[in-house]
Design a protein around this motif. Sequence first.
Motif, PDB file in Angstrom:
ATOM      1  N   PRO A 260     -11.355  41.628  45.482  1.00 56.15           N
ATOM      2  CA  PRO A 260     -11.689  40.537  44.206  1.00 56.15           C
ATOM      3  C   PRO A 260     -10.911  39.337  44.635  1.00 56.15           C
ATOM      4  CG  PRO A 260      -9.700  42.052  43.880  1.00 56.15           C
ATOM      5  CD  PRO A 260     -10.132  42.459  45.417  1.00 56.15           C
ATOM      6  N   ASN A 261     -10.214  39.212  45.703  1.00 58.70           N
ATOM      7  CA  ASN A 261      -9.390  37.816  45.727  1.00 58.70           C
ATOM      8  C   ASN A 261     -10.198  36.620  46.388  1.00 58.70           C
ATOM      9  OD1 ASN A 261      -6.975  39.110  45.104  1.00 58.70           O
ATOM     10  ND2 ASN A 261      -7.054  40.088  47.362  1.00 58.70           N
ATOM     11  N   TRP A 262     -11.702  36.834  46.662  1.00 64.83           N
ATOM     12  CA  TRP A 262     -12.398  35.974  47.382  1.00 64.83           C
ATOM     13  C   TRP A 262     -13.865  36.296  46.751  1.00 64.83           C
ATOM     14  CZ3 TRP A 262     -16.599  36.250  50.513  1.00 64.83           C
ATOM     15  CH2 TRP A 262     -16.989  37.573  51.134  1.00 64.83           C
ATOM     16  N   SER A 263     -14.654  35.160  46.818  1.00 64.10           N
ATOM     17  CA  SER A 263     -16.140  35.281  46.641  1.00 64.10           C
ATOM     18  C   SER A 263     -16.741  34.190  47.083  1.00 64.10           C
ATOM     19  CB  SER A 263     -16.532  35.155  44.946  1.00 64.10           C
ATOM     20  OG  SER A 263     -16.087  33.984  44.462  1.00 64.10           O
ATOM     21  N   VAL A 264     -18.106  34.236  47.258  1.00 68.16           N
ATOM     22  CA  VAL A 264     -19.222  33.461  47.690  1.00 68.16           C
ATOM     23  C   VAL A 264     -19.384  32.438  46.493  1.00 68.16           C
ATOM     24  CG1 VAL A 264     -21.496  32.814  48.619  1.00 68.16           C
ATOM     25  CG2 VAL A 264     -20.225  35.011  49.517  1.00 68.16           C
ATOM     26  N   LEU A 265     -19.210  31.057  47.087  1.00 65.26           N
ATOM     27  CA  LEU A 265     -19.431  30.019  46.000  1.00 65.26           C
ATOM     28  C   LEU A 265     -20.880  29.770  45.529  1.00 65.26           C
ATOM     29  CD1 LEU A 265     -17.932  27.630  44.496  1.00 65.26           C
ATOM     30  CD2 LEU A 265     -18.282  26.218  46.694  1.00 65.26           C
ATOM     31  N   PRO A 266     -21.052  30.051  44.396  1.00 69.74           N
ATOM     32  CA  PRO A 266     -22.559  29.800  43.798  1.00 69.74           C
ATOM     33  C   PRO A 266     -23.185  28.484  44.068  1.00 69.74           C
ATOM     34  CG  PRO A 266     -21.116  30.807  41.961  1.00 69.74           C
ATOM     35  CD  PRO A 266     -20.243  30.333  43.150  1.00 69.74           C
ATOM     36  N   GLU A 267     -24.159  28.610  44.788  1.00 65.01           N
ATOM     37  CA  GLU A 267     -25.191  27.314  45.163  1.00 65.01           C
ATOM     38  C   GLU A 267     -25.134  26.200  44.214  1.00 65.01           C
ATOM     39  OE1 GLU A 267     -28.785  27.629  46.950  1.00 65.01           O
ATOM     40  OE2 GLU A 267     -28.309  29.716  48.088  1.00 65.01           O
ATOM     41  N   SER A 268     -25.271  26.564  42.813  1.00 63.05           N
ATOM     42  CA  SER A 268     -25.071  25.677  41.567  1.00 63.05           C
ATOM     43  C   SER A 268     -23.820  24.811  41.526  1.00 63.05           C
ATOM     44  CB  SER A 268     -25.601  26.130  40.469  1.00 63.05           C
ATOM     45  OG  SER A 268     -24.726  27.207  40.167  1.00 63.05           O
ATOM     46  N   GLU A 269     -22.976  25.542  42.158  1.00 58.27           N
ATOM     47  CA  GLU A 269     -21.517  24.669  41.982  1.00 58.27           C
ATOM     48  C   GLU A 269     -21.071  24.165  43.462  1.00 58.27           C
ATOM     49  OE1 GLU A 269     -18.457  27.180  40.190  1.00 58.27           O
ATOM     50  OE2 GLU A 269     -20.017  28.567  39.174  1.00 58.27           O
ATOM     51  N   ARG A 270     -21.913  24.054  44.238  1.00 61.96           N
ATOM     52  CA  ARG A 270     -21.693  23.681  45.619  1.00 61.96           C
ATOM     53  C   ARG A 270     -21.708  22.155  45.672  1.00 61.96           C
ATOM     54  NH1 ARG A 270     -24.614  28.155  49.795  1.00 61.96           N
ATOM     55  NH2 ARG A 270     -23.614  29.877  48.741  1.00 61.96           N
ATOM     56  N   VAL A 271     -20.702  21.553  46.503  1.00 64.68           N
ATOM     57  CA  VAL A 271     -20.906  20.050  46.599  1.00 64.68           C
ATOM     58  C   VAL A 271     -22.112  19.604  47.548  1.00 64.68           C
ATOM     59  CG1 VAL A 271     -18.530  19.594  46.282  1.00 64.68           C
ATOM     60  CG2 VAL A 271     -19.338  20.090  48.719  1.00 64.68           C
ATOM     61  N   GLY A 272     -22.743  18.663  47.377  1.00 63.59           N
ATOM     62  CA  GLY A 272     -23.613  17.964  48.488  1.00 63.59           C
ATOM     63  C   GLY A 272     -23.010  18.074  49.711  1.00 63.59           C
ATOM     64  N   VAL A 273     -24.032  17.240  50.711  1.00 57.94           N
ATOM     65  CA  VAL A 273     -23.316  17.029  52.107  1.00 57.94           C
ATOM     66  C   VAL A 273     -22.363  15.844  51.855  1.00 57.94           C
ATOM     67  CG1 VAL A 273     -24.170  16.128  54.697  1.00 57.94           C
ATOM     68  CG2 VAL A 273     -25.288  17.824  53.180  1.00 57.94           C
ATOM     69  N   ILE A 274     -21.252  15.826  52.399  1.00 58.80           N
ATOM     70  CA  ILE A 274     -20.135  14.769  52.332  1.00 58.80           C
ATOM     71  C   ILE A 274     -20.559  13.892  53.539  1.00 58.80           C
ATOM     72  CG2 ILE A 274     -17.803  14.279  52.618  1.00 58.80           C
ATOM     73  CD1 ILE A 274     -18.627  17.588  51.232  1.00 58.80           C
ATOM     74  N   GLU A 275     -20.657  12.650  53.310  1.00 59.00           N
ATOM     75  CA  GLU A 275     -21.123  11.708  54.416  1.00 59.00           C
ATOM     76  C   GLU A 275     -19.674  10.726  54.735  1.00 59.00           C
ATOM     77  OE1 GLU A 275     -23.135   9.834  57.594  1.00 59.00           O
ATOM     78  OE2 GLU A 275     -23.984  11.387  56.124  1.00 59.00           O
ATOM     79  N   LEU A 276     -19.210  10.830  56.120  1.00 57.43           N
ATOM     80  CA  LEU A 276     -18.136  10.055  56.354  1.00 57.43           C
ATOM     81  C   LEU A 276     -18.487   8.976  57.305  1.00 57.43           C
ATOM     82  CD1 LEU A 276     -15.187  12.566  57.079  1.00 57.43           C
ATOM     83  CD2 LEU A 276     -15.773  11.517  55.040  1.00 57.43           C
TER      84      LEU A 276
END
Length: 352
Positions: free
Chosen positions: A326-342
């Motif tokens: 119960p200490n970890w889970s898959v992050l729901p797609e709706s809550e993920r950030v977009g591609v980070i561009e550096l």
Amino acid sequence: MEGETATSPPTDLSNPTKPLDHSLQKRHQAMLDRLSNRHQTLTKSSSSSSATESTAAFLSKLSDSRHSIEFQLSESSKLAATDIKLLKSHLVDISSSISALEQLVAENSYLLPSYELRSSLKAVSELKQSLDSLNAELVPKKKFSFKNKSTSKSSLSEPKETEITKPEVPKPAFAIRDLPGIRNKENGILTKNFRSSETGEFILSDLDSCEVRLIGCVNAFFINRLRNCRVYAGPVMGSILIEEVENCVFVLASHQIRIHYAKGSDFYLRVRSRPIIEDCEGVRFAPYRLSYEGIEDDMRKAGLGKDTGNWSNVDDFKWLRAVQSPNWSVLPESERVGVIELKDLGSMSGAS
């Protein structure tokens, strides 16, 4: 004739113009097959010999260090009966030895097969538990007492039993090593381009409310005591060790990642082996989402050109039941950030 191969059948050496009969042809072909298989086996063995030798050398060193620490632990009871101050110093030395052994495992983790890595980490964990048990058993607890405000000079100069405290267990070796890195910053945007100045190992330590942007490759990456931070990093050729982080976002790529004492944090990963967590709570995982010019070349250089999907195959070393931790889970797609561009970051900013 149609269907026949272009090569001529083997011939009788005594009469080169006479083909061998069918049974001799079969024996001749079997001999060629055996020679071919032997050549392939020798080639494969040669290519893997260096890795096998490295693993064997590590396991030998691990065994020697473990036996040395176990001997030190067994000697602790003798000191408890004679000199409490010497005992405290002895236990601190043991803790330092265990931390050094843990660092050795981390630095070699990307070379080790999964079974050997698990066994090595288990050995370190068992040594830590033995040390904790000795501390609890042998070191006197601080006693509670009301103190008189008026204390004589003689009483100040004489140490009392009530002042004896349990020795503080040192932090892991990587947290105090003199590595290049970024330390002790708040509310800043901190950058580093490893392409402009090569760095073998790099550390982030004691950061609060910072955004860290790293371009290029390093051999090893250590992260210690971060709060409310965002860390975006290019690929790591070896291992990443993370300890004591809270409310952070990490975008990381590596061969092996170990996370210890993390709370309420998200990890966007590309990793060759299964991520390892220990003493964590509320951590979530998603695939790697970083982009910058040349990142594909860096990924290939680090051996991470292909996403294995292991970002979601998390091992919780403190959860031994058959059901998922119960200490970890898959992050729901709706809550993920977009591609980070550096973009090109130039030289380092904010490093110590």
